[in-house]
Design a protein around this motif. Sequence first.
Motif, short mmCIF file in Angstrom:
data_model
loop_
_atom_site.label_atom_id
_atom_site.label_comp_id
_atom_site.label_asym_id
_atom_site.label_seq_id
_atom_site.Cartn_x
_atom_site.Cartn_y
_atom_site.Cartn_z
N ILE A 248 0.84 -1.21 0.00
CA ILE A 248 0.00 0.00 0.00
C ILE A 248 0.87 1.25 0.00
N GLU A 249 1.87 1.27 0.88
CA GLU A 249 2.73 2.45 0.98
C GLU A 249 3.48 2.69 -0.34
N ARG A 250 4.02 1.62 -0.91
CA ARG A 250 4.81 1.74 -2.14
C ARG A 250 3.93 2.18 -3.31
N THR A 251 2.76 1.53 -3.45
CA THR A 251 1.87 1.83 -4.59
C THR A 251 1.38 3.27 -4.54
N ILE A 252 0.89 3.70 -3.38
CA ILE A 252 0.33 5.05 -3.27
C ILE A 252 1.43 6.09 -3.38
N THR A 253 2.58 5.84 -2.77
CA THR A 253 3.68 6.81 -2.85
C THR A 253 4.13 6.98 -4.30
N ASN A 254 4.27 5.87 -5.02
CA ASN A 254 4.71 5.96 -6.42
C ASN A 254 3.69 6.73 -7.26
N GLN A 255 2.41 6.50 -7.03
CA GLN A 255 1.40 7.20 -7.81
C GLN A 255 1.36 8.68 -7.46
N LEU A 256 1.57 9.00 -6.18
CA LEU A 256 1.63 10.42 -5.79
C LEU A 256 2.79 11.12 -6.49
N HIS A 257 3.91 10.41 -6.63
CA HIS A 257 5.04 10.98 -7.35
C HIS A 257 4.67 11.25 -8.80
N GLU A 258 3.94 10.29 -9.41
CA GLU A 258 3.50 10.47 -10.79
C GLU A 258 2.53 11.65 -10.92
N LEU A 259 1.81 11.94 -9.84
CA LEU A 259 0.81 13.01 -9.87
C LEU A 259 1.39 14.35 -9.43
N GLY A 260 2.68 14.51 -9.63
CA GLY A 260 3.30 15.82 -9.39
C GLY A 260 3.63 16.10 -7.95
N MET A 261 3.81 15.06 -7.13
CA MET A 261 4.20 15.27 -5.74
C MET A 261 5.47 14.44 -5.49
N PRO A 262 6.61 14.89 -6.01
CA PRO A 262 7.85 14.10 -6.00
C PRO A 262 8.38 13.80 -4.60
N HIS A 263 8.01 14.63 -3.63
CA HIS A 263 8.53 14.42 -2.28
C HIS A 263 7.46 13.83 -1.34
N ALA A 264 6.35 13.44 -1.90
CA ALA A 264 5.26 12.91 -1.07
C ALA A 264 5.66 11.60 -0.43
N ARG A 265 5.23 11.44 0.80
CA ARG A 265 5.44 10.18 1.52
C ARG A 265 4.10 9.72 2.11
N PHE A 266 3.92 8.43 2.08
CA PHE A 266 2.68 7.85 2.61
C PHE A 266 3.04 6.65 3.46
N SER A 267 2.47 6.57 4.64
CA SER A 267 2.84 5.49 5.55
C SER A 267 1.60 4.95 6.26
N VAL A 268 1.64 3.66 6.55
CA VAL A 268 0.57 3.02 7.32
C VAL A 268 1.11 2.75 8.72
N GLU A 269 0.52 3.42 9.69
CA GLU A 269 0.93 3.21 11.08
C GLU A 269 0.00 2.20 11.74
N HIS A 270 0.59 1.29 12.49
CA HIS A 270 -0.20 0.19 13.07
C HIS A 270 0.04 0.11 14.57
N GLU A 271 -1.03 -0.12 15.29
CA GLU A 271 -0.93 -0.30 16.74
C GLU A 271 -1.90 -1.40 17.17
N LEU A 272 -1.41 -2.31 18.01
CA LEU A 272 -2.27 -3.37 18.53
C LEU A 272 -3.08 -2.83 19.70
N LEU A 273 -4.37 -3.10 19.67
CA LEU A 273 -5.26 -2.66 20.74
C LEU A 273 -5.24 -3.67 21.89
N LYS A 274 -5.53 -3.18 23.08
CA LYS A 274 -5.58 -4.06 24.24
C LYS A 274 -6.86 -4.89 24.28
N GLU A 275 -7.90 -4.36 23.65
CA GLU A 275 -9.19 -5.05 23.62
C GLU A 275 -9.58 -5.38 22.18
N PHE A 276 -10.33 -6.44 22.02
CA PHE A 276 -10.83 -6.79 20.69
C PHE A 276 -11.98 -5.85 20.32
#
Length: 551
Positions: free
Chosen positions: A374-402
């Motif tokens: 996801i990060e690689r695909t979206i970042t590459n497309q953002l670069h193609e769309l005129g945002m050469p320095h754009a970065r996109f990241s997925v942050e993940h955190e485990l919850l204590k409860e379901f």
Amino acid sequence: MLRQLSISNYALIDSAELVLKEGFTAITGETGAGKSIMLGALSLILGQRSDTSAIRDKTQKCVVEAHFYLNGYHLEQMFEEADVDYDVETVIRREILPSGKSRAFINDTPVTLPFLKDLSQKLIDIHSQHQNLLLGDGLFQLNVVDIVANNKDILQEYQQKYQVLRELERDREEIMQLNNQQKADRDYWDFQFNQLQSAELQAGEQELVEQEAEQLSHVEEIKLALANAGVLLNEHEFPLVDGLHQVVNEIKKISNFLSGGEELLSRLESVYIELKDIADEVSVKASELEFDPVRLQRLQDRLNLIYELQQKHQKDSIGELLELKDDLESKLFSLDSFDEKLRKLDETIAKEKKIVGNMASQLSQSRKEVFDKIERTITNQLHELGMPHARFSVEHELLKEFTRSGADEIRFLFSANKSGVLADIPKVASGGELSRLMLCIKTLLSSAKGLPTIIFDEIDTGVSGEIADKMGRIMQQMGNSIQVISITHLPQIAGKGQHHFKVFKSEESDRTVSHIRLLSNEERIREIAGMLSGAKLSDAAIHNAKDLLKN
């Protein structure tokens, strides 16, 4: 894919028909010409609620009909389960009657709106401008990850197990609350039960005690009456028993030659025997019956206890008091056995929680595996769309409860600048950046979902020039695998369409009417030139329009 859309008597549209094809289709038109009206009509096909205000001629029904080509999308079972005839060329029709009643049909079979919605989600994804706001929504972000990871089946199974666990936990909460409440009532229940238990009530007892007490209360009157009766029967100057015996003897003398004499004798003998027996019983009762004040007091005390219990508990009989005693006994037993029931329930909850935990771990692992994609695909497309320095990241955190979605919290982080800090999208993205981000995500989702059709409603808001051109190219590329329809106000995007419709309105008989039609190549040049230069077409605009179409 959507092959045809027909609209009649809807808003500004008298009658309109679009014949759509594969690939990338652009729809343009002036503001207010009716582009959004077409989407509104299509939303009826997708199961949205109807509104009579959308009916143009209030005396006629509104009809929206869409033809879909379903080959290869494996929807046969869904149709079968809903008892709807499946056809590769499926027709969905929605009717709004002047009365406000709405009807939906699939291949001429009436269907419910929930089924229509479920089906439409597998046929079309409509992106409208307000959906850009979803980029900051955690559930939307998690849904994106699950679609890319193809987690539909495991997520559905997890949610079923999670629901079982939640119901068990709710049951535990309820019995804990009930037990705590019952504990507060225990002393009172104990007192009531012991009082009823010590009373040693017997079914039918009350009637017998009342009868005996009544007799003892009138014992003198009874003895006098029995004595008088005994005198009349046996001791009177002319005892009834002796007199009747004499009558029997007299009739016996003539019974042989008296017509009906034997029958009369038999009856008299029966009466005599019965009267003699009565006389003996009266004598016995008179001798047995004695006034017993101690017994009478005991009976009255017993009745007073019964009446007191009935009044206290608002019951009408000993039977109802016995039912109350059994109920109290059951409640007290339930309290005594609560710890064992709670232990068994906790064991079941622990077992289900382990199952849910294992499935949540599988979900988490599946999600983590697509973060990089996801990060690689979206970042590459953002670069193609005129945002050469754009970065996109997925942050993940485990919850204590379901939760119903698992044990993961997902956050999409974004930065458009080289030195910018990654942050939540709504905090740092401009309108144009939001549009480009959403296009990248929709591109990713369309390939993962395998949806037949995606419709963009002015996803190009906030962009222009070269970026618009690149957005158009992405839609064009998407059109190689799925049907893409874009409602746009940008010539750079419209020029990339393989097919081009124009929405326009006219004044007819003092009313405004919207129309839509497919443009020829020459008409496309003039339409795009108009989008470039305005109402007055210049040679330069015509030339630029030809270049856009050529490219």
